[in-house]
Scaffold this motif. Structure first.
Motif, short mmCIF file in Angstrom:
data_model
loop_
_atom_site.label_atom_id
_atom_site.label_comp_id
_atom_site.label_asym_id
_atom_site.label_seq_id
_atom_site.Cartn_x
_atom_site.Cartn_y
_atom_site.Cartn_z
N SER A 10 -86.80 -5.18 -36.56
CA SER A 10 -87.16 -6.38 -36.32
C SER A 10 -88.76 -6.24 -35.59
O SER A 10 -89.03 -5.19 -34.63
CB SER A 10 -86.50 -6.71 -34.92
OG SER A 10 -87.06 -7.67 -33.83
N SER A 12 -90.27 -8.12 -33.43
CA SER A 12 -90.41 -8.61 -32.03
C SER A 12 -89.95 -7.20 -31.03
O SER A 12 -90.33 -7.25 -30.19
CB SER A 12 -89.62 -9.93 -31.61
OG SER A 12 -89.82 -10.80 -32.76
N ARG A 15 -92.59 -4.88 -31.03
CA ARG A 15 -93.39 -4.98 -29.95
C ARG A 15 -93.13 -4.52 -28.54
O ARG A 15 -93.81 -3.73 -27.72
CB ARG A 15 -93.68 -6.47 -29.72
CG ARG A 15 -94.51 -7.35 -31.05
CD ARG A 15 -94.34 -8.71 -30.77
NE ARG A 15 -94.66 -9.51 -31.93
CZ ARG A 15 -93.95 -10.68 -32.03
NH1 ARG A 15 -93.24 -11.52 -31.21
NH2 ARG A 15 -94.10 -11.16 -33.36
N GLN A 41 -76.05 -10.50 -33.98
CA GLN A 41 -76.84 -11.39 -33.21
C GLN A 41 -76.08 -12.56 -32.89
O GLN A 41 -76.42 -13.20 -32.11
CB GLN A 41 -78.00 -11.60 -33.52
CG GLN A 41 -78.64 -12.46 -34.72
CD GLN A 41 -78.23 -11.76 -36.02
OE1 GLN A 41 -77.51 -10.77 -36.20
NE2 GLN A 41 -78.91 -12.25 -37.11
N LEU A 54 -81.11 -14.13 -31.39
CA LEU A 54 -82.32 -13.31 -31.64
C LEU A 54 -82.73 -12.01 -31.05
O LEU A 54 -82.19 -11.92 -29.65
CB LEU A 54 -83.71 -13.98 -31.94
CG LEU A 54 -83.69 -15.52 -32.56
CD1 LEU A 54 -84.96 -16.43 -32.35
CD2 LEU A 54 -83.58 -15.40 -34.06
N VAL A 55 -83.41 -11.10 -31.53
CA VAL A 55 -83.61 -9.95 -30.87
C VAL A 55 -85.14 -9.90 -30.50
O VAL A 55 -85.70 -10.65 -31.58
CB VAL A 55 -83.33 -8.60 -31.39
CG1 VAL A 55 -81.70 -8.54 -31.55
CG2 VAL A 55 -83.77 -8.33 -32.64
N PRO A 56 -85.64 -9.53 -29.47
CA PRO A 56 -85.08 -8.57 -28.78
C PRO A 56 -84.51 -9.40 -27.45
O PRO A 56 -84.73 -10.63 -27.15
CB PRO A 56 -86.09 -7.65 -27.92
CG PRO A 56 -87.40 -8.47 -28.07
CD PRO A 56 -87.21 -9.61 -29.33
N GLN A 67 -87.42 -13.52 -25.50
CA GLN A 67 -88.59 -13.72 -25.75
C GLN A 67 -89.63 -12.47 -25.78
O GLN A 67 -89.85 -11.86 -24.64
CB GLN A 67 -89.20 -14.79 -25.38
CG GLN A 67 -88.51 -15.94 -25.86
CD GLN A 67 -88.95 -16.47 -27.56
OE1 GLN A 67 -89.87 -16.10 -28.01
NE2 GLN A 67 -88.38 -17.41 -28.16
N SER A 68 -90.11 -11.83 -26.87
CA SER A 68 -90.64 -10.79 -26.82
C SER A 68 -92.10 -10.75 -25.89
O SER A 68 -92.54 -9.85 -25.28
CB SER A 68 -91.16 -9.97 -28.19
OG SER A 68 -91.88 -10.96 -28.83
N HIS A 107 -95.12 -14.95 -37.48
CA HIS A 107 -93.76 -14.26 -37.31
C HIS A 107 -92.65 -15.40 -37.57
O HIS A 107 -91.90 -14.87 -38.55
CB HIS A 107 -93.64 -13.50 -36.24
CG HIS A 107 -92.34 -12.85 -35.93
ND1 HIS A 107 -91.21 -13.51 -35.32
CD2 HIS A 107 -91.61 -11.70 -36.69
CE1 HIS A 107 -90.24 -12.88 -35.56
NE2 HIS A 107 -90.37 -11.87 -36.19
N ASN A 111 -89.14 -14.67 -40.70
CA ASN A 111 -88.02 -14.40 -39.81
C ASN A 111 -86.59 -14.44 -40.95
O ASN A 111 -86.74 -15.31 -41.75
CB ASN A 111 -87.62 -15.28 -38.58
CG ASN A 111 -86.69 -14.85 -37.71
OD1 ASN A 111 -86.26 -13.57 -38.12
ND2 ASN A 111 -86.61 -15.53 -36.69
N LEU A 112 -85.76 -13.46 -40.46
CA LEU A 112 -84.43 -13.32 -41.19
C LEU A 112 -83.73 -14.78 -41.58
O LEU A 112 -83.61 -15.12 -42.82
CB LEU A 112 -83.67 -12.46 -40.96
CG LEU A 112 -82.21 -12.28 -41.42
CD1 LEU A 112 -82.51 -11.55 -42.86
CD2 LEU A 112 -81.49 -11.13 -40.61
N ARG A 113 -83.95 -15.41 -40.48
CA ARG A 113 -82.88 -16.75 -40.54
C ARG A 113 -83.74 -17.78 -41.47
O ARG A 113 -83.01 -18.66 -42.11
CB ARG A 113 -82.78 -17.57 -39.30
CG ARG A 113 -83.77 -17.63 -38.36
CD ARG A 113 -83.51 -18.22 -37.08
NE ARG A 113 -84.67 -18.45 -36.18
CZ ARG A 113 -84.64 -19.00 -35.07
NH1 ARG A 113 -83.36 -19.52 -34.56
NH2 ARG A 113 -85.77 -19.42 -34.48
N1 LIG Z 1 -90.31 -15.68 -30.68
C1 LIG Z 1 -89.09 -14.60 -30.65
C2 LIG Z 1 -88.67 -14.20 -32.01
C3 LIG Z 1 -87.36 -13.58 -32.11
C4 LIG Z 1 -86.98 -13.02 -33.62
O1 LIG Z 1 -87.32 -14.02 -34.44
N2 LIG Z 1 -86.34 -12.21 -33.76
C5 LIG Z 1 -85.70 -11.78 -34.96
C6 LIG Z 1 -86.15 -10.40 -35.39
S1 LIG Z 1 -87.85 -9.91 -35.40
C7 LIG Z 1 -84.29 -11.84 -35.30
O2 LIG Z 1 -83.54 -11.78 -34.27
N3 LIG Z 1 -83.74 -12.41 -36.46
C8 LIG Z 1 -82.41 -12.84 -36.42
C9 LIG Z 1 -82.14 -13.96 -37.50
O3 LIG Z 1 -83.28 -14.42 -37.97
O4 LIG Z 1 -80.78 -14.21 -37.50
C10 LIG Z 1 -89.65 -13.18 -30.02
O5 LIG Z 1 -90.75 -13.03 -29.74
O6 LIG Z 1 -88.87 -12.44 -29.32
#
Ligand SMILES: N[C@@H](CCC(=O)N[C@@H](CS)C(=O)NCC(=O)O)C(=O)O
Length: 214
Positions: A10, A12, A15, A41, A54-56, A67-68, A107, A111-113
């Motif tokens: 990930s 985020s 970071r 998640q 979402l992570v983190p 939110q990172s 980003h 994202n995966l989703r």
């Molecule tokens: N804006 C959020 C974005 C978080 C995000 O998109 N995390 C991604 C990994 S980088 C995630 O958890 N994706 C899981 C999914 O898409 O199901 C942040 O900065 O924390």
């Protein structure tokens, strides 16, 4: 003890790892596997912490923060040294703008989703997903290159790493995964290479995390 819920690949979470390393703040890592079993998640237990699934996510007792960028700001405010933002208000704003190009505009599209959705709903295969990512990451990083054109320091904005570098390095790593051509982005590549010389960045690399997979 602060817990950071993340996943090795990930951006985020990457970071946050860099940020915690730069500040030297102790924390425990909890792995949230984004693919196993359809994605950890999405479990009710994790959604109770992070309703976006979402992570983190950071947790410290009853204090939970998602939110990172918010996590990075919280860390910078609670542990001011070394500072992630320059003192000059104009430059601070420019650093934030640079970070937001990556975190808000590049980003989310990789994202995966989102990639799963364009696969399931529009039939995008891996080649189409790669082309999608190359387009949006390539355009976004080209803008980053232009934003850095007038900067001459070793890092994005000056001679010490900060918020912009914390966001740039994971994004360049992702660009590599999706085969984005960075040949016309010498400043972006130079900053990435300079960051890799620092243990705070090198130790945060996805391949070095306890949950890393090939
Ligand atoms: N804006 C959020 C974005 C978080 C995000 O998109 N995390 C991604 C990994 S980088 C995630 O958890 N994706 C899981 C999914 O898409 O199901 C942040 O900065 O924390």
């Amino acid at each position: 003890m602060i817990q950071v819920h993340g996943y090795f690949r990930s951006s985020s979470a990457y970071r946050c790892r860099i940020a915690f390393n730069l500040k030297g703040v102790a924390h425990d890592f909890t792995s949230v596997h984004l693919r196993r079993g359809g994605g950890e998640q999405k479990t009710p237990e994790y959604r109770a912490l992070n309703p976006q699934a979402l992570v983190p996510t950071l947790s410290d007792g009853d204090f939970v923060l998602t939110q990172s960028l918010a996590i990075l700001e919280w860390l910078d405010e609670t542990h001011p040294e070394p500072a992630f933002l320059p003192a000059d208000p104009n430059l601070r704003a420019q650093v934030r703008a640079f970070a937001q190009v990556i975190a808000c505009d590049i980003h989310p599209l990789q994202n995966l989703r989102v990639l799963e959705y364009i696969g399931a709903e529009f039939g995008a295969d891996q080649a189409a997903k790669d082309a999608w990512c190359q387009r949006w990451i390539g355009d976004g990083l080209a803008a980053c290159e232009a934003l850095l054109a007038k900067q001459s320091g070793r890092f994005c904005f000056g001679d010490s790493p900060g918020l912009a570098d914390i966001c740039l390095v994971p994004q360049v790593f992702s660009a590599g995964r999706f085969g984005v051509d960075l040949s016309a982005m010498p400043r972006v590549r130079a900053v990435y290479d300079a960051c890799q010389q620092l243990p705070a960045f090198a130790d945060a690399a996805p391949g070095k995390q306890p949950d890393a997979e090939p």
